[in-house]
Design a protein around this motif. Structure first.
Motif, PDB file in Angstrom:
ATOM      1  N   PRO A  12       0.803  -1.230   0.000  1.00  0.00           N
ATOM      2  CA  PRO A  12       0.000   0.000   0.000  1.00  0.00           C
ATOM      3  C   PRO A  12       0.836   1.280   0.000  1.00  0.00           C
ATOM      4  CG  PRO A  12      -0.728  -1.496   1.742  1.00  0.00           C
ATOM      5  CD  PRO A  12       0.514  -2.072   1.153  1.00  0.00           C
ATOM      6  N   ASN A  13       2.071   1.221   0.516  1.00  0.00           N
ATOM      7  CA  ASN A  13       2.900   2.431   0.594  1.00  0.00           C
ATOM      8  C   ASN A  13       4.319   2.163   0.076  1.00  0.00           C
ATOM      9  OD1 ASN A  13       3.953   4.952   1.146  1.00  0.00           O
ATOM     10  ND2 ASN A  13       4.279   4.527   3.307  1.00  0.00           N
ATOM     11  N   PRO A  14       4.491   2.046  -1.231  1.00  0.00           N
ATOM     12  CA  PRO A  14       5.826   1.767  -1.761  1.00  0.00           C
ATOM     13  C   PRO A  14       6.723   2.993  -1.929  1.00  0.00           C
ATOM     14  CG  PRO A  14       4.243   1.753  -3.545  1.00  0.00           C
ATOM     15  CD  PRO A  14       3.462   1.986  -2.272  1.00  0.00           C
ATOM     16  N   LEU A  15       6.181   4.218  -1.772  1.00  0.00           N
ATOM     17  CA  LEU A  15       6.970   5.409  -2.086  1.00  0.00           C
ATOM     18  C   LEU A  15       7.195   6.385  -0.935  1.00  0.00           C
ATOM     19  CD1 LEU A  15       5.463   6.319  -5.577  1.00  0.00           C
ATOM     20  CD2 LEU A  15       7.564   5.071  -5.085  1.00  0.00           C
ATOM     21  N   GLU A  16       6.186   6.655  -0.151  1.00  0.00           N
ATOM     22  CA  GLU A  16       6.261   7.739   0.838  1.00  0.00           C
ATOM     23  C   GLU A  16       6.923   7.265   2.123  1.00  0.00           C
ATOM     24  OE1 GLU A  16       2.429   9.607   1.350  1.00  0.00           O
ATOM     25  OE2 GLU A  16       1.907   9.016  -0.688  1.00  0.00           O
ATOM     26  N   ARG A  17       8.133   7.795   2.383  1.00  0.00           N
ATOM     27  CA  ARG A  17       8.850   7.310   3.552  1.00  0.00           C
ATOM     28  C   ARG A  17       8.937   8.296   4.706  1.00  0.00           C
ATOM     29  NH1 ARG A  17      14.890   6.259   1.882  1.00  0.00           N
ATOM     30  NH2 ARG A  17      14.909   7.592   0.086  1.00  0.00           N
ATOM     31  N   ILE A  18       8.823   9.571   4.459  1.00  0.00           N
ATOM     32  CA  ILE A  18       9.026  10.556   5.512  1.00  0.00           C
ATOM     33  C   ILE A  18       7.917  10.455   6.550  1.00  0.00           C
ATOM     34  CG2 ILE A  18       9.193  13.024   6.013  1.00  0.00           C
ATOM     35  CD1 ILE A  18      10.571  13.346   3.321  1.00  0.00           C
ATOM     36  N   LEU A  73       7.360   0.835   2.829  1.00  0.00           N
ATOM     37  CA  LEU A  73       7.843  -0.465   2.378  1.00  0.00           C
ATOM     38  C   LEU A  73       9.354  -0.605   2.512  1.00  0.00           C
ATOM     39  CD1 LEU A  73       7.524  -3.191   0.916  1.00  0.00           C
ATOM     40  CD2 LEU A  73       7.611  -1.928  -1.247  1.00  0.00           C
ATOM     41  N   GLY A  74      10.096   0.373   2.037  1.00  0.00           N
ATOM     42  CA  GLY A  74      11.558   0.302   2.059  1.00  0.00           C
ATOM     43  C   GLY A  74      12.136   0.552   0.687  1.00  0.00           C
ATOM     44  N   ASP A  75      13.436   0.785   0.654  1.00  0.00           N
ATOM     45  CA  ASP A  75      14.129   1.018  -0.609  1.00  0.00           C
ATOM     46  C   ASP A  75      14.321  -0.305  -1.342  1.00  0.00           C
ATOM     47  OD1 ASP A  75      14.276   3.585   0.322  1.00  0.00           O
ATOM     48  OD2 ASP A  75      16.439   3.578   0.632  1.00  0.00           O
ATOM     49  N   LEU A  76      14.188  -0.269  -2.638  1.00  0.00           N
ATOM     50  CA  LEU A  76      14.252  -1.480  -3.440  1.00  0.00           C
ATOM     51  C   LEU A  76      15.592  -2.206  -3.296  1.00  0.00           C
ATOM     52  CD1 LEU A  76      12.502  -3.143  -5.296  1.00  0.00           C
ATOM     53  CD2 LEU A  76      13.254  -1.744  -7.208  1.00  0.00           C
ATOM     54  N   ASP A  77      16.695  -1.461  -3.206  1.00  0.00           N
ATOM     55  CA  ASP A  77      18.000  -2.121  -3.081  1.00  0.00           C
ATOM     56  C   ASP A  77      18.127  -2.889  -1.771  1.00  0.00           C
ATOM     57  OD1 ASP A  77      18.030   0.380  -1.764  1.00  0.00           O
ATOM     58  OD2 ASP A  77      20.194   0.548  -1.938  1.00  0.00           O
ATOM     59  N   ALA A  78      17.564  -2.364  -0.688  1.00  0.00           N
ATOM     60  CA  ALA A  78      17.607  -3.063   0.605  1.00  0.00           C
ATOM     61  C   ALA A  78      16.707  -4.294   0.593  1.00  0.00           C
ATOM     62  CB  ALA A  78      17.193  -2.121   1.726  1.00  0.00           C
ATOM     63  N   LEU A  79      15.597  -4.222  -0.132  1.00  0.00           N
ATOM     64  CA  LEU A  79      14.666  -5.350  -0.209  1.00  0.00           C
ATOM     65  C   LEU A  79      15.237  -6.483  -1.054  1.00  0.00           C
ATOM     66  CD1 LEU A  79      11.446  -3.200  -0.627  1.00  0.00           C
ATOM     67  CD2 LEU A  79      12.123  -4.472   1.414  1.00  0.00           C
ATOM     68  N   ILE A  80      15.801  -6.163  -2.193  1.00  0.00           N
ATOM     69  CA  ILE A  80      16.386  -7.212  -3.042  1.00  0.00           C
ATOM     70  C   ILE A  80      17.570  -7.860  -2.322  1.00  0.00           C
ATOM     71  CG2 ILE A  80      17.918  -5.749  -4.454  1.00  0.00           C
ATOM     72  CD1 ILE A  80      15.930  -8.464  -6.057  1.00  0.00           C
ATOM     73  N   GLY A  81      18.365  -7.065  -1.612  1.00  0.00           N
ATOM     74  CA  GLY A  81      19.481  -7.621  -0.842  1.00  0.00           C
ATOM     75  C   GLY A  81      19.010  -8.548   0.259  1.00  0.00           C
ATOM     76  N   ARG A  85       5.261  -2.164  -6.573  1.00  0.00           N
ATOM     77  CA  ARG A  85       3.976  -1.781  -7.144  1.00  0.00           C
ATOM     78  C   ARG A  85       3.017  -1.433  -6.025  1.00  0.00           C
ATOM     79  NH1 ARG A  85       6.488  -0.701 -10.808  1.00  0.00           N
ATOM     80  NH2 ARG A  85       6.739  -1.837 -12.744  1.00  0.00           N
ATOM     81  N   LYS A  86       2.179  -0.442  -6.265  1.00  0.00           N
ATOM     82  CA  LYS A  86       1.185  -0.042  -5.259  1.00  0.00           C
ATOM     83  C   LYS A  86       0.035  -1.037  -5.292  1.00  0.00           C
ATOM     84  CE  LYS A  86      -1.207   3.978  -3.462  1.00  0.00           C
ATOM     85  NZ  LYS A  86      -0.664   3.935  -2.132  1.00  0.00           N
ATOM     86  N   ASN A  87      -0.321  -1.533  -4.115  1.00  0.00           N
ATOM     87  CA  ASN A  87      -1.450  -2.449  -4.004  1.00  0.00           C
ATOM     88  C   ASN A  87      -2.654  -1.661  -3.487  1.00  0.00           C
ATOM     89  OD1 ASN A  87      -3.260  -4.480  -3.635  1.00  0.00           O
ATOM     90  ND2 ASN A  87      -2.081  -5.608  -2.125  1.00  0.00           N
ATOM     91  N   ASN A  88      -3.544  -1.309  -4.389  1.00  0.00           N
ATOM     92  CA  ASN A  88      -4.753  -0.576  -4.018  1.00  0.00           C
ATOM     93  C   ASN A  88      -5.927  -1.512  -3.763  1.00  0.00           C
ATOM     94  OD1 ASN A  88      -3.668   2.030  -4.230  1.00  0.00           O
ATOM     95  ND2 ASN A  88      -3.917   2.009  -6.440  1.00  0.00           N
ATOM     96  N   LYS A  89      -5.802  -2.762  -4.183  1.00  0.00           N
ATOM     97  CA  LYS A  89      -6.916  -3.701  -4.091  1.00  0.00           C
ATOM     98  C   LYS A  89      -7.316  -4.029  -2.658  1.00  0.00           C
ATOM     99  CE  LYS A  89      -5.499  -6.725  -7.170  1.00  0.00           C
ATOM    100  NZ  LYS A  89      -5.319  -7.993  -7.813  1.00  0.00           N
ATOM    101  N   ASP A  90      -6.379  -4.579  -1.897  1.00  0.00           N
ATOM    102  CA  ASP A  90      -6.739  -5.064  -0.564  1.00  0.00           C
ATOM    103  C   ASP A  90      -5.863  -4.471   0.555  1.00  0.00           C
ATOM    104  OD1 ASP A  90      -4.353  -6.358  -1.053  1.00  0.00           O
ATOM    105  OD2 ASP A  90      -5.254  -8.339  -1.215  1.00  0.00           O
ATOM    106  N   ASN A  91      -5.028  -3.501   0.207  1.00  0.00           N
ATOM    107  CA  ASN A  91      -4.162  -2.832   1.195  1.00  0.00           C
ATOM    108  C   ASN A  91      -3.276  -3.797   1.971  1.00  0.00           C
ATOM    109  OD1 ASN A  91      -4.494  -0.165   0.681  1.00  0.00           O
ATOM    110  ND2 ASN A  91      -6.001   0.195   2.278  1.00  0.00           N
ATOM    111  N   GLU A  92      -2.919  -4.908   1.378  1.00  0.00           N
ATOM    112  CA  GLU A  92      -2.023  -5.886   1.992  1.00  0.00           C
ATOM    113  C   GLU A  92      -0.679  -5.867   1.272  1.00  0.00           C
ATOM    114  OE1 GLU A  92      -2.726  -7.773   4.698  1.00  0.00           O
ATOM    115  OE2 GLU A  92      -4.683  -6.775   4.813  1.00  0.00           O
ATOM    116  N   SER A  93       0.347  -6.281   1.980  1.00  0.00           N
ATOM    117  CA  SER A  93       1.681  -6.409   1.385  1.00  0.00           C
ATOM    118  C   SER A  93       1.935  -7.872   1.049  1.00  0.00           C
ATOM    119  CB  SER A  93       2.755  -5.956   2.369  1.00  0.00           C
ATOM    120  OG  SER A  93       2.568  -4.613   2.719  1.00  0.00           O
ATOM    121  N   TYR A  94       2.524  -8.103  -0.107  1.00  0.00           N
ATOM    122  CA  TYR A  94       2.980  -9.434  -0.495  1.00  0.00           C
ATOM    123  C   TYR A  94       4.003  -9.281  -1.601  1.00  0.00           C
ATOM    124  CZ  TYR A  94      -0.212  -9.215  -4.535  1.00  0.00           C
ATOM    125  OH  TYR A  94      -0.855  -8.844  -5.686  1.00  0.00           O
ATOM    126  N   TYR A  95       4.727 -10.352  -1.866  1.00  0.00           N
ATOM    127  CA  TYR A  95       5.698 -10.308  -2.952  1.00  0.00           C
ATOM    128  C   TYR A  95       5.782 -11.658  -3.645  1.00  0.00           C
ATOM    129  CZ  TYR A  95       8.904 -11.979   0.768  1.00  0.00           C
ATOM    130  OH  TYR A  95       9.491 -12.652   1.800  1.00  0.00           O
TER     131      TYR A  95
END
Length: 151
Positions: free
Chosen positions: A61-67, A73-81, A131-141
């Motif tokens: 639900p929140n892939p971009l706004e961090r402040i 969600l977190g930065d993509l490089d930290a997640l892939i690592g 990707r932003k999940n607007n459907k069910d506001n859940e996180s998954y990958y």
């Protein structure tokens, strides 16, 4: 075996600060969840040897706004690592790294077991996206790992 693909509920483990394998890590449950799904999806299949391609797609639900956001969600490089590290076995336990007890309990996904790959150095290609999940506001990958025939 040409490809392994699986879905994990929740956010992927992040590579940040303290080792995600250590006691006191905030990533323990995320690593356990990923390792369990990896194990379940690859039961009875020999692990990949040689070059592999890893594709990671994260829905949140929140892939971009961090402040000032607790749900970022977190930065993509930290997640892939974090995902790459969680698929291989942990570094050896020593005075600097005390492995969290949870990783020693479940035999099939123990910290010292290889899952799908033997070493994240095998990953020669990564494709990752948030990707932003607007459907069910859940996180998954979703993770897909396959032999990298282009290497």
């Amino acid at each position: 075996m040409s490809q392994i693909k699986f879905k994990v509920n929740g956010k992927p483990p992040k590579k940040k600060g303290k080792s995600m394998w250590s006691k006191g890590s905030t990533q323990t449950q995320a690593v356990l969840d990923l390792r369990q799904k990896a194990y379940d999806s690859s039961k009875g299949i020999e692990i990949f040897r040689g070059a592999v391609k890893l594709t990671l797609t994260i829905y949140d639900p929140n892939p971009l706004e961090r402040i000032d956001r607790h749900d970022y969600l977190g930065d993509l490089d930290a997640l892939i690592g974090g995902v790459c590290d969680a698929l291989q076995k942990s570094p050896p336990e020593n005075n600097e790294l005390i492995i969290h007890d949870s990783f020693k309990e479940k035999n099939e996904i123990r910290h010292d077991k290889e899952l799908i790959i033997s070493d994240d150095a095998q990953i020669t290609t990564t494709i990752s996206q948030k990707r932003k999940n607007n459907k069910d506001n859940e996180s998954y990958y979703i993770i897909s790992i396959e032999k990298d025939d282009e290497f």
